[in-house]
Scaffold this motif. Structure first.
Motif, PDB file in Angstrom:
ATOM      1  N   SER A  62      46.401   7.861   6.348  1.00 10.43           N
ATOM      2  CA  SER A  62      45.891   9.220   6.578  1.00 10.43           C
ATOM      3  C   SER A  62      46.841  10.260   5.995  1.00 10.43           C
ATOM      4  O   SER A  62      46.419  11.264   5.401  1.00 10.43           O
ATOM      5  CB  SER A  62      45.712   9.475   8.062  1.00 10.43           C
ATOM      6  N   GLU A 116      38.542  11.066  12.232  1.00  9.17           N
ATOM      7  CA  GLU A 116      38.076   9.710  11.962  1.00  9.17           C
ATOM      8  C   GLU A 116      38.422   8.776  13.103  1.00  9.17           C
ATOM      9  O   GLU A 116      38.041   7.609  13.081  1.00  9.17           O
ATOM     10  CB  GLU A 116      38.701   9.192  10.660  1.00  9.17           C
ATOM     11  N   ASP A 144      35.295   6.022  19.843  1.00 11.22           N
ATOM     12  CA  ASP A 144      36.020   6.831  18.878  1.00 11.22           C
ATOM     13  C   ASP A 144      36.240   8.252  19.378  1.00 11.22           C
ATOM     14  O   ASP A 144      36.592   9.131  18.633  1.00 11.22           O
ATOM     15  CB  ASP A 144      35.292   6.850  17.533  1.00 11.22           C
ATOM     16  N   THR A 184      41.105   7.287  13.710  1.00  9.25           N
ATOM     17  CA  THR A 184      41.635   6.073  13.088  1.00  9.25           C
ATOM     18  C   THR A 184      43.073   5.811  13.517  1.00  9.25           C
ATOM     19  O   THR A 184      43.818   6.728  13.858  1.00  9.25           O
ATOM     20  CB  THR A 184      41.590   6.201  11.556  1.00  9.25           C
ATOM     21  N   ASP A 185      43.434   4.548  13.501  1.00  9.12           N
ATOM     22  CA  ASP A 185      44.821   4.168  13.781  1.00  9.12           C
ATOM     23  C   ASP A 185      45.653   4.101  12.508  1.00  9.12           C
ATOM     24  O   ASP A 185      46.849   3.860  12.562  1.00  9.12           O
ATOM     25  CB  ASP A 185      44.856   2.780  14.441  1.00  9.12           C
ATOM     26  N   LYS A 186      44.970   4.308  11.383  1.00  9.06           N
ATOM     27  CA  LYS A 186      45.682   4.177  10.109  1.00  9.06           C
ATOM     28  C   LYS A 186      46.409   5.472   9.801  1.00  9.06           C
ATOM     29  O   LYS A 186      45.905   6.343   9.061  1.00  9.06           O
ATOM     30  CB  LYS A 186      44.708   3.813   8.997  1.00  9.06           C
TER      31      LYS A 186
END
Lengths: 317, 655
Positions: free
Chosen positions: A207, A199, A314, A201-203
């Protein structure tokens, strides 16, 4: 897809990534070089110009080996301390390697890009994977507490007992529990890394939590696949030891052959690591994240098989 | 007169017959009735002891060991010396052990309970009550005897230092009032120390052991009777002559196996009794094989096993502190149900503890004062037996590719030890427990093995058989052993024993230097005449160039053998040359070093002291040899192997 299909997919993917396996082997070998240099210089120093060294080539004379360990105990202790530090550094490096593997797997089979993608992905994901490792303490600590509780329970149940088999089997069960917990958390971490990379993602923490939920919602599939791959690793290890025992290392050529065999085993471990990531990536793709429509292809990146994609935000470069 | 002669002759014949049947001079005769009271973890005992004064002087007092009092409180000598821990096991302070003598009286005579005092001959510790003294109403004349009747109760501790209970398992050793040894005109009756074992006189033992019906019992000697009582108990009677102690065990979880053992040469016929805890029944065959090996080895190496039974006791799980201990005709072993066969703990313990039956049991060594006579000689015997039956390079461990022999393991302890104590010393006088065990077990064993390699196996066998034959059922000292060794070998061994037995130092010889120079042709002024090398010999001062490339070269090889430690042993030195020639030198080893010089067309390529590794006491074999060009292959071999395992570790810890 069932477990076996994911397993086959992982094996097939890993077998198609020899360059990644080569990079993993090389990274491992680079870290082993200091161990070789330090150990050999220490042993050479302990033996000095003694003729005993020639005898050691033929048989492992425990008289001499015990002497070496006794007379050079402190230097060997320092060597092992230094190697522990090296192991820590390798662990940190393996965070980078994990990113590299995932980057290549997500990128698909693009000829000529493997190295660039591997190292680019390793760098791109490193910070997030490192944070993930720190956050994973949130899993390790409860697991340790659970193990501690179980251990205390076994201790209380067997204290003063003359039922040795019961103590033995409970201890085995404890060991099995420890392994189960370690494998479970490692597996959750695998899925969390896959999610972060896929993804982009930085989360990190969400995650991780979603991966926990992902694993606990389909424990049969995720654990079954993990242990099937684990059995493959065990088979590789068994083959290494079996073949190694057939080499009578009394001549330098045989010693080198044994060493080459060890390198093949290490490469096999690298190959298996790729297979783990690939098979679990496939599981992630097949079982879409919660809340995402099954058709939302963008949610999890899929390989772009033929055309080299342009760099996007991304995608690590 | 004729009648008197016949009576005298008959008397002599009877006396002779009695002595012939008796293996030992029976100083003591014990008749004990003991009842195990499981609820109280105690044994109630009634002892009738007849003691014969074998000395040449009257004896007016008697001294007894009350060993169990060592575990009475934290101020006893044992507990002070041990810090409350023995062989890694801690004393359970909820279950102290002690023995209470309720009464002691001369049979059909006066009560002596009031004369009881506790003495501390070794350290004067008033809190130690492991030695009891009584005053006799009248002295026992030389050759005379006294019979005492003693009532006692022994509270067993939770298993600690060989004895006690765990659950319903009981190992009952050193549990009754045992008279000391009147030796050399005095009582030899030491306190119970942390690093010491036992010493007692030979005689006959009869014991009636009453336990609840469910218990399986094993004891010293052969079983003479089994009687079921109306109160739900059973009484087992055991009898044994020519031993100096009596121990027993009881546990409902024992599974009893009996197997005969016989040997043709020397003739041996005995019964092996195995009391194996139910948890360890899977290990039984290991015990059986090991005990067979032990019986065969010791009978053939020293003398036929003389008793009708030998009992192996396998302690219950959790009772390991009772394992690995010897008593006459009975010993405790050790194992775990899960122990892999390649780890030969039960084999080693079985052979070792059985072997004590020879060097503590049959040869009555004084373990308080010269423990090596038992532990050291027995460790030597055990290593020989283990090597014979399980392979010298794997007699201790043969597991997952790791192979370790008994001898290297013993040697490891010695090379890592300090220089604090000699082998011969009172057991409680060693600087600590490890110094005691390293000296009396391992160093003494290596001493015996070194002696064997110096004398040769045949001569050593003669020494050991002579020693056993001369001192069986008697009490030898170190001097007696040395005397037998010198007589049987026909050699003066004082230089050897004086150093190894009585000095805490070490043995270490080696090659400190090996150098080879190429000798240059004559160059310079000789007898007032300038002598020059050939034109191509190079500039002055670089005379190492040969006169001509084809001219034969001459080398000066220097070997320096050195003594790095204190003990002085004669040395053999083997020097090898490039053409394969070997030269053997001898050196008395007295100076700190000795140089050997060889001039010739071949270089010396290696030199080695003690090339046959006869001197197992040498604490550094690595420096024994030196080569001109070190062989780096072994280093590469081990380093590559190590690197491979390190790589495997790295791959395991990686994500």
């Amino acid at each position: 897809m069932n477990i076996l299909a994911f397993y086959k997919k992982g094996i097939r993917e890993a077998s198609g990534r020899p360059k990644v396996v080569l990079i993993l082997w090389a990274a491992n070998a680079v870290f082993a070089v200091p161990a070789y240099v330090l150990f050999s210089s220490l042993l050479a120093s302990a033996l000095g110009p003694s003729g005993a060294a020639a005898g050691l080539m033929k048989t492992a004379d425990m008289n001499i080996l015990f002497e070496v360990l006794t007379t050079s105990g402190r230097p060997f202790g320092m060597l092992f301390a230094a190697l522990l530090v090296l192991v820590l550094f390798y662990f940190l490096a393996s965070i980078f390697l994990a990113g590299g593997i995932l980057g290549v797997l997500l990128d698909g089979p693009v000829p000529g890009r493997t190295g660039r993608t591997f190292f680019g992905s390793g760098a791109a994901y490193y910070g997030r994977f490192l944070r993930l490792t720190v956050y994973s303490l949130g899993l390790w600590l409860p697991a340790a507490a659970l193990f501690g509780l179980a251990s205390a329970g076994v201790g209380a149940a067997t204290a003063g007992s003359t039922k040795e088999q019961l103590s033995f089997y409970l201890t085995l069960a404890l060991a099995a529990l420890a392994l189960f917990l370690v494998f479970l958390i490692k597996m959750i971490m695998d899925y969390a890394r896959i999610r972060i990379a896929a993804e982009d993602t930085d989360k990190v923490l969400p995650s991780l939590l979603r991966s926990v939920r992902f694993v606990f919602k389909r424990p049969g599939l995720t654990l079954g696949l993990y242990y099937l791959l684990g059995l493959t690793g065990l088979a590789i290890f068994g083959a290494w030891r079996l073949l190694n025992s057939a080499i009578p290392a009394t001549a330098m050529a045989a010693v080198l052959a044994a060493f080459v065999l060890a390198q093949v085993f290490i490469a096999g471990r690298g190959w298996l690591k790729v297979a783990y990531q690939s098979a679990q990536l496939e599981v992630s793709r097949t079982h879409r994240p919660e809340g995402q429509p099954k058709t939302a292809e963008a949610t999890l990146r899929v390989p772009a098989p033929q055309v080299p994609p342009a760099a996007t935000e991304d995608r690590p470069s | 007169m004729k009648k008197t002669v016949w009576l005298l002759a008959g008397g002599i014949l009877l006396l002779h017959a009695g002595l012939a049947a008796s293996l030992s001079r029976r100083v003591v005769a014990y008749d004990i009735k003991a009842r195990l009271v499981p609820d109280a973890k105690s044994v109630e005992g009634h002892e009738v002891l007849t003691w014969t004064n074998e000395s040449a002087e009257p004896v007016s007092e008697m001294q007894f060991h009350l060993y169990m009092n060592a575990f009475k409180n934290n101020r006893t000598t044992f507990m002070k010396e041990s810090g409350g821990a023995h062989r890694g096991f801690r004393m359970d302070k909820e279950n102290w052990g002690y023995i209470t003598v309720g009464s002691i009286a001369v049979q059909d005579g006066p009560d002596l309970t009031g004369t009881i005092t506790y003495i501390q001959p070794d350290d004067g510790n008033p809190d130690d009550r492991t030695v009891m003294k009584i005053a006799l109403p009248e002295p026992v004349a030389p050759g005379g005897a006294v019979t005492l009747v003693i009532d006692f109760v022994t509270r067993m501790p939770r298993v600690f230092a060989r004895s006690g209970f765990v659950g319903d398992f009981y190992m009952i050793g050193q549990w009754f009032p045992k008279v000391g040894v009147f030796w050399n005109g005095a009582w030899n009756c030491h306190q119970y120390h942390a690093h010491s074992e036992f010493f007692a006189d030979y005689g006959s033992f009869r014991a009636e052991l009453t336990v609840p019906d469910a218990y399986v019992v094993g004891a010293t000697g052969k079983r003479a009777a089994t009687v079921k009582n109306a109160d739900g108990t059973t009484t087992y009677t055991h009898i044994q002559e020519d031993v100096h102690d009596f121990a027993w065990t009881a546990c409902p979880e024992f599974v009893e196996f009996r197997e005969p053992f016989s040997l043709a040469d020397p003739p041996v016929r005995t019964e092996m009794i195995f009391l194996v805890h139910r948890s360890h029944v899977g290990q039984k065959d290991r015990y059986v094989r090991a005990l067979r090996n032990g019986l065969e080895f010791y009978s053939q190496s020293y003398g036929p096993y003389p008793y009708e039974t030998v009992t192996l006791v396998d302690p219950a799980p959790g009772a390991m502190a009772a394992g690995g201990m010897e008593y006459p005709t009975l010993f405790t072993a050790d194992t775990f149900s899960w122990l892999p066969r390649g780890i030969r703990l039960p084999e080693m313990v079985t052979i070792h503890e059985f072997g004590h039956g020879y060097w503590y049991g049959i040869v009555g060594s004084n373990e308080f004062e010269e423990a090596w006579l038992d532990e050291g000689i027995n460790s030597y015997s055990e290593a020989k037996a283990m090597d014979k039956y399980y392979g010298a390079d794997r007699s201790m461990i043969d597991f997952l590719g790791i192979r370790i022999g008994d001898v290297p393991y013993q040697r490891l302890n010695v090379i890592a030890s300090g220089r604090f104590d000699p082998i011969v010393r009172n057991s409680w006088s060693f600087v600590g427990g490890s110094s005691y065990s390293i000296n009396v077990y391992q160093k003494a064993s290596l001493m015996m093995q070194t002696l064997e390699r110096l004398l040769g196996e045949d001569v050593m066998s003669r020494v050991m058989k002579s020693y056993y034959e001369r001192w069986k059922f008697r009490h030898p000292t170190t001097a007696d052993f040395v005397r037998v060794a010198e007589e049987a070998s026909g050699r003066d061994l004082g230089w050897f024993f004086d150093q190894v037995l009585y000095s805490p130092d070490k043995l270490d010889y080696g090659i400190s230097d090996l150098r080879v120079y190429e000798l240059a042709p004559p160059d310079g002024v000789f007898n007032g005449t300038r002598t020059e090398s050939a034109p191509d010999a190079g500039p002055p001062g670089r005379g190492k160039q040969p006169a001509s490339p084809d001219a034969p070269k001459t080398y000066r090889s220097e070997v320096v053998a050195a003594r790095f430690a204190e003990w002085i042993f004669p040395q053999e030195i083997l020097v090898r040359f490039a053409d394969g020639r070997e030269v053997r030198e001898t050196w008395d080893g007295r100076e700190r070093w000795k140089r050997f010089v060889y001039v010739g067309p071949e270089k010396a390529v290696s030199a080695e002291v003690d090339p046959g590794h006869k001197l197992l006491l040498d604490v550094n074999f690595t420096n024994n040899s030196r080569v001109l060009e070190p062989d780096g292959r072994a280093v590469r071999k081990f380093a590559l192997g190590f690197a491979g395992w390190f790589q495997a570790l790295l791959s395991l810890v990686s994500l």
